[in-house]
Design a protein around this motif. Structure first.
Motif, PDB file in Angstrom:
ATOM      1  N   GLU A 138       0.829  -1.205   0.000  1.00 14.40           N
ATOM      2  CA  GLU A 138       0.000   0.000   0.000  1.00 14.40           C
ATOM      3  C   GLU A 138       0.865   1.257   0.000  1.00 14.40           C
ATOM      4  OE1 GLU A 138      -3.177   2.173   3.051  1.00 14.40           O
ATOM      5  OE2 GLU A 138      -2.770   0.020   3.240  1.00 14.40           O
ATOM      6  N   ALA A 139       1.906   1.265   0.828  1.00 18.56           N
ATOM      7  CA  ALA A 139       2.780   2.444   0.902  1.00 18.56           C
ATOM      8  C   ALA A 139       3.462   2.699  -0.435  1.00 18.56           C
ATOM      9  CB  ALA A 139       3.820   2.250   2.000  1.00 18.56           C
ATOM     10  N   ALA A 140       3.957   1.639  -1.064  1.00 16.78           N
ATOM     11  CA  ALA A 140       4.636   1.806  -2.354  1.00 16.78           C
ATOM     12  C   ALA A 140       3.686   2.348  -3.406  1.00 16.78           C
ATOM     13  CB  ALA A 140       5.222   0.471  -2.800  1.00 16.78           C
ATOM     14  N   ALA A 141       2.463   1.824  -3.438  1.00 19.60           N
ATOM     15  CA  ALA A 141       1.489   2.270  -4.428  1.00 19.60           C
ATOM     16  C   ALA A 141       1.148   3.747  -4.239  1.00 19.60           C
ATOM     17  CB  ALA A 141       0.235   1.416  -4.339  1.00 19.60           C
ATOM     18  N   GLU A 142       0.905   4.151  -2.991  1.00 21.93           N
ATOM     19  CA  GLU A 142       0.511   5.538  -2.731  1.00 21.93           C
ATOM     20  C   GLU A 142       1.654   6.520  -2.982  1.00 21.93           C
ATOM     21  OE1 GLU A 142      -1.485   6.333   0.898  1.00 21.93           O
ATOM     22  OE2 GLU A 142      -2.905   4.651   0.687  1.00 21.93           O
ATOM     23  N   MET A 143       2.891   6.043  -2.787  1.00 23.01           N
ATOM     24  CA  MET A 143       4.037   6.931  -2.985  1.00 23.01           C
ATOM     25  C   MET A 143       4.602   6.848  -4.396  1.00 23.01           C
ATOM     26  SD  MET A 143       4.130   8.425  -0.111  1.00 23.01           S
ATOM     27  CE  MET A 143       5.577   9.402  -0.439  1.00 23.01           C
ATOM     28  N   GLY A 144       4.051   5.970  -5.229  1.00 22.58           N
ATOM     29  CA  GLY A 144       4.588   5.809  -6.574  1.00 22.58           C
ATOM     30  C   GLY A 144       6.012   5.306  -6.565  1.00 22.58           C
ATOM     31  N   ALA A 145       6.322   4.428  -5.601  1.00 20.52           N
ATOM     32  CA  ALA A 145       7.678   3.925  -5.417  1.00 20.52           C
ATOM     33  C   ALA A 145       7.736   2.440  -5.749  1.00 20.52           C
ATOM     34  CB  ALA A 145       8.124   4.163  -3.974  1.00 20.52           C
ATOM     35  N   PRO A 146       8.931   1.898  -5.939  1.00 21.38           N
ATOM     36  CA  PRO A 146       9.055   0.458  -6.187  1.00 21.38           C
ATOM     37  C   PRO A 146       8.427  -0.351  -5.054  1.00 21.38           C
ATOM     38  CG  PRO A 146      11.129   1.569  -6.659  1.00 21.38           C
ATOM     39  CD  PRO A 146      10.239   2.587  -6.019  1.00 21.38           C
ATOM     40  N   SER A 147       7.849  -1.497  -5.427  1.00 20.27           N
ATOM     41  CA  SER A 147       7.159  -2.345  -4.471  1.00 20.27           C
ATOM     42  C   SER A 147       7.926  -3.644  -4.272  1.00 20.27           C
ATOM     43  CB  SER A 147       5.744  -2.642  -4.972  1.00 20.27           C
ATOM     44  OG  SER A 147       4.990  -3.351  -4.027  1.00 20.27           O
ATOM     45  N   PRO A 148       7.982  -4.142  -3.030  1.00 20.64           N
ATOM     46  CA  PRO A 148       7.430  -3.596  -1.794  1.00 20.64           C
ATOM     47  C   PRO A 148       8.237  -2.398  -1.302  1.00 20.64           C
ATOM     48  CG  PRO A 148       8.674  -5.583  -1.326  1.00 20.64           C
ATOM     49  CD  PRO A 148       8.629  -5.470  -2.822  1.00 20.64           C
ATOM     50  N   ALA A 149       7.633  -1.610  -0.449  1.00 19.19           N
ATOM     51  CA  ALA A 149       8.232  -0.352  -0.022  1.00 19.19           C
ATOM     52  C   ALA A 149       9.515  -0.572   0.768  1.00 19.19           C
ATOM     53  CB  ALA A 149       7.236   0.432   0.830  1.00 19.19           C
ATOM     54  N   SER A 150      10.485   0.287   0.528  1.00 14.01           N
ATOM     55  CA  SER A 150      11.723   0.304   1.303  1.00 14.01           C
ATOM     56  C   SER A 150      11.471   1.006   2.636  1.00 14.01           C
ATOM     57  CB  SER A 150      12.789   1.070   0.535  1.00 14.01           C
ATOM     58  OG  SER A 150      12.419   2.447   0.438  1.00 14.01           O
ATOM     59  N   PRO A 151      12.404   0.916   3.586  1.00 16.24           N
ATOM     60  CA  PRO A 151      12.261   1.685   4.818  1.00 16.24           C
ATOM     61  C   PRO A 151      12.078   3.186   4.554  1.00 16.24           C
ATOM     62  CG  PRO A 151      13.978   0.048   5.093  1.00 16.24           C
ATOM     63  CD  PRO A 151      13.577   0.021   3.641  1.00 16.24           C
ATOM     64  N   GLU A 152      12.814   3.711   3.584  1.00 15.71           N
ATOM     65  CA  GLU A 152      12.699   5.136   3.274  1.00 15.71           C
ATOM     66  C   GLU A 152      11.309   5.482   2.754  1.00 15.71           C
ATOM     67  OE1 GLU A 152      16.909   3.981   3.330  1.00 15.71           O
ATOM     68  OE2 GLU A 152      15.142   3.138   2.331  1.00 15.71           O
ATOM     69  N   THR A 153      10.755   4.617   1.907  1.00 17.20           N
ATOM     70  CA  THR A 153       9.403   4.864   1.393  1.00 17.20           C
ATOM     71  C   THR A 153       8.379   4.820   2.519  1.00 17.20           C
ATOM     72  OG1 THR A 153       9.938   3.988  -0.791  1.00 17.20           O
ATOM     73  CG2 THR A 153       7.619   3.994  -0.172  1.00 17.20           C
ATOM     74  N   LEU A 154       8.542   3.876   3.454  1.00 19.03           N
ATOM     75  CA  LEU A 154       7.613   3.812   4.600  1.00 19.03           C
ATOM     76  C   LEU A 154       7.638   5.113   5.404  1.00 19.03           C
ATOM     77  CD1 LEU A 154       7.698   0.319   6.352  1.00 19.03           C
ATOM     78  CD2 LEU A 154       5.964   1.275   4.830  1.00 19.03           C
ATOM     79  N   ILE A 155       8.840   5.644   5.623  1.00 21.26           N
ATOM     80  CA  ILE A 155       8.937   6.886   6.396  1.00 21.26           C
ATOM     81  C   ILE A 155       8.262   8.031   5.654  1.00 21.26           C
ATOM     82  CG2 ILE A 155      10.536   8.595   7.359  1.00 21.26           C
ATOM     83  CD1 ILE A 155      12.479   6.233   7.867  1.00 21.26           C
ATOM     84  N   ARG A 156       8.506   8.156   4.363  1.00 29.20           N
ATOM     85  CA  ARG A 156       7.850   9.204   3.579  1.00 29.20           C
ATOM     86  C   ARG A 156       6.330   9.065   3.643  1.00 29.20           C
ATOM     87  NH1 ARG A 156       9.027   8.906  -2.125  1.00 29.20           N
ATOM     88  NH2 ARG A 156       8.066  10.991  -2.142  1.00 29.20           N
ATOM     89  N   TRP A 157       5.864   7.833   3.527  1.00 28.53           N
ATOM     90  CA  TRP A 157       4.412   7.566   3.567  1.00 28.53           C
ATOM     91  C   TRP A 157       3.827   7.930   4.930  1.00 28.53           C
ATOM     92  CZ3 TRP A 157       1.780   2.813   5.492  1.00 28.53           C
ATOM     93  CH2 TRP A 157       0.452   2.712   5.040  1.00 28.53           C
ATOM     94  N   MET A 158       4.517   7.532   5.992  1.00 30.99           N
ATOM     95  CA  MET A 158       4.007   7.788   7.343  1.00 30.99           C
ATOM     96  C   MET A 158       4.076   9.257   7.723  1.00 30.99           C
ATOM     97  SD  MET A 158       2.719   5.077   8.683  1.00 30.99           S
ATOM     98  CE  MET A 158       2.710   5.427  10.443  1.00 30.99           C
ATOM     99  N   LYS A 159       4.943  10.018   7.081  1.00 30.70           N
ATOM    100  CA  LYS A 159       4.972  11.452   7.350  1.00 30.70           C
ATOM    101  C   LYS A 159       3.668  12.130   6.944  1.00 30.70           C
ATOM    102  CE  LYS A 159       9.794  12.955   7.409  1.00 30.70           C
ATOM    103  NZ  LYS A 159      10.788  13.844   6.764  1.00 30.70           N
ATOM    104  N   GLY A 160       2.941  11.502   6.046  1.00 33.52           N
ATOM    105  CA  GLY A 160       1.672  12.072   5.617  1.00 33.52           C
ATOM    106  C   GLY A 160       0.485  11.637   6.460  1.00 33.52           C
ATOM    107  N   LYS A 161       0.746  10.941   7.568  1.00 35.52           N
ATOM    108  CA  LYS A 161      -0.333  10.456   8.428  1.00 35.52           C
ATOM    109  C   LYS A 161      -0.185  11.030   9.832  1.00 35.52           C
ATOM    110  CE  LYS A 161      -0.800   6.234   5.750  1.00 35.52           C
ATOM    111  NZ  LYS A 161      -1.985   6.784   5.042  1.00 35.52           N
TER     112      LYS A 161
END
Length: 441
Positions: A184-207
């Motif tokens: 879910e995080a990768a899809a919402e961030m337009g990032a490679p899937s599955p999400a990396s730790p960095e992508t998770l942090i970017r995603w969670m910053k928006g919550k």
């Protein structure tokens, strides 16, 4: 994570075997098509220690009761490795016995490594417990248009270490663990899937945060993932390389490495992982977290093991775990890699957990003061593994690892394991003079 009621160990203290769920668990029971064959003659490998056969008997009985394919247990006394044995099978299909120093996923026991790495940076004056976290992850921008909760600016290193950062995966009506949402995080961030730790942090910053930082304890794998990035920003090294270079190798734990999701990437000497009650690694089959890979065994791509790098993705042996623990335990029997002052900071205070403040979560360790000293411990669990590491107040330490997780079925295995290890200790008839560390790489 399932918080268990405190257990009264043989020393009369609250041991509270806290086993942390790092993986994505199914919401409905899954019945294995094949059960583990009876283990009346469970193989036991390693040096027989006549005065410590209580461990042979107790661990074998526990594993038979819970149909655990394989495991390993080791015991340290006054800096000497006095007991290290493997039980059952590392590969059920081929009847390959577990060796005493076999490698297992250790899940959330990994947090103790991350804590020690943070302490090295505190010791060098590069970091303090009260430093705000936000500047270390400011390079990880949220999604365009996302609003960052202003309370991110209040989160400190201490909050991440003792799980008071502001995220509550157990919150009713909406709580979740980000490591379970890598697709879910990768899809919402337009990032490679599955999400990396960095992508998770970017995603969670928006919550939004679930509570004010420092307000309460709520176990957070995500907080430790952030600590991994803090280590990288301060050192200029990948998280795993820094931990190996500055923590594990100086402690002598040279075989311990970060693990991988896929079976093809298993480390030499690493066991196979089984769903509770199953005699095949190919059950259950679930959609892979890796795009285009179809159905895979749940323990080999059903969840993204690597994303929890600093919170739960290390692979180690009981022998290496005790090498590590003996290098940070504050005792004179083996050289420590941390100063006494840093060890006191790491374990001296934290978020209260047990009744009457009998124990607390410090910096990567549960701590229970007793008789002028303390027990420290941490547990971990995934659908593939159960692990436990403890430093006792009375100069013993022990480690236990297993290649399935009966906790998924009833939640009782972790409690019984804790009691069994204390009971076996009480029944020791004679301690050997040997030190088995030299027997292992």
């Amino acid at each position: 994570m399932v918080m268990k009621r405190p257990l009264i160990a043989t020393a009369g203290i609250a041991s509270l075997a806290i086993l942390i769920s790092c993986g994505k668990e199914p919401t409905a029971p899954i019945t294995p098509p094949v059960t583990v064959p009876p283990q009346d003659q469970m193989p036991i490998t390693g040096t027989l220690v006549p005065g410590m056969t209580s461990y042979d008997e107790t661990i074998s009985a526990l594993m038979k009761k819970w149909k655990v394919p394989g495991g390993a247990v080791a015991v340290l006394y006054n800096g000497r490795l006095v007991y290290a044995r493997g039980f059952g099978y590392s590969d059920v299909e081929n009847k390959t016995p577990v060796q005493p120093d076999a490698l297992f996923r250790i899940a959330s026991v990994s947090k103790t490594f991350t804590s020690a790495a943070i302490m090295t940076l505190v010791g060098e004056g590069k970091l303090s417990f009260d430093d705000p976290v936000a500047p270390f992850v400011d390079y990880l921008a949220p999604a365009a248009g996302a609003t960052v909760d202003p309370r991110w600016e209040q989160i400190t290193i201490r909050n991440l270490l003792n799980h008071t950062g502001g995220w509550d995966r157990g919150k009713p009506n909406g709580g979740f663990d980000p490591i379970d949402r890598t697709l879910e995080a990768a899809a919402e961030m337009g990032a490679p899937s599955p999400a990396s730790p960095e992508t998770l942090i970017r995603w969670m910053k928006g919550k939004p945060l679930d509570f004010n930082p420092g307000e309460k304890f709520a176990y957070s794998n995500f907080g430790y993932i952030i600590l991994g990035r803090v280590i990288e920003r301060l050192t200029g090294m990948p998280y795993k390389d820094y931990v190996r270079t500055r923590v594990l190798e100086p402690a002598g734990a040279k075989r311990t490495q970060q693990g991988k999701s896929r079976m093809s990437d298993a480390l030499p000497g690493e066991v196979k992982y089984y769903w509770p009650g199953s005699a095949t690694v190919n059950f259950p089959m679930v959609p892979s977290v890796f795009p285009g890979e179809g159905l895979v065994p749940i323990n080999y791509g059903g969840y993204y093991f690597e994303v929890g790098d600093a919170s739960g993705a290390w692979v180690s042996s009981t022998v290496d775990l005790l090498r590590f623990l003996s290098a940070i335990d504050g005792r004179p029997t083996r050289p420590d890699i941390l100063s006494g002052q840093l060890i006191a900071q790491m374990t001296g205070s934290g978020a209260p957990l047990c009744p009457n403040n009998a124990c607390y979560y410090a910096a990567g360790w549960m701590v229970g003061p007793v008789q002028g000293d303390a027990n420290w411990w941490h547990g971990g669990d995934l659908p593939s593994t159960v692990s436990f590491l403890l430093r006792s107040y009375n100069n013993y330490s022990w480690a236990a690892v297993f290649n399935t997780n009966p906790t998924l079925a009833t939640g009782a295995f972790d409690n019984e394991l804790d009691v069994a290890l204390w009971d076996a200790l009480k029944k020791i008839t004679e301690l050997p003079a040997h030190d088995l560390f030299s027997s292992f790489q």
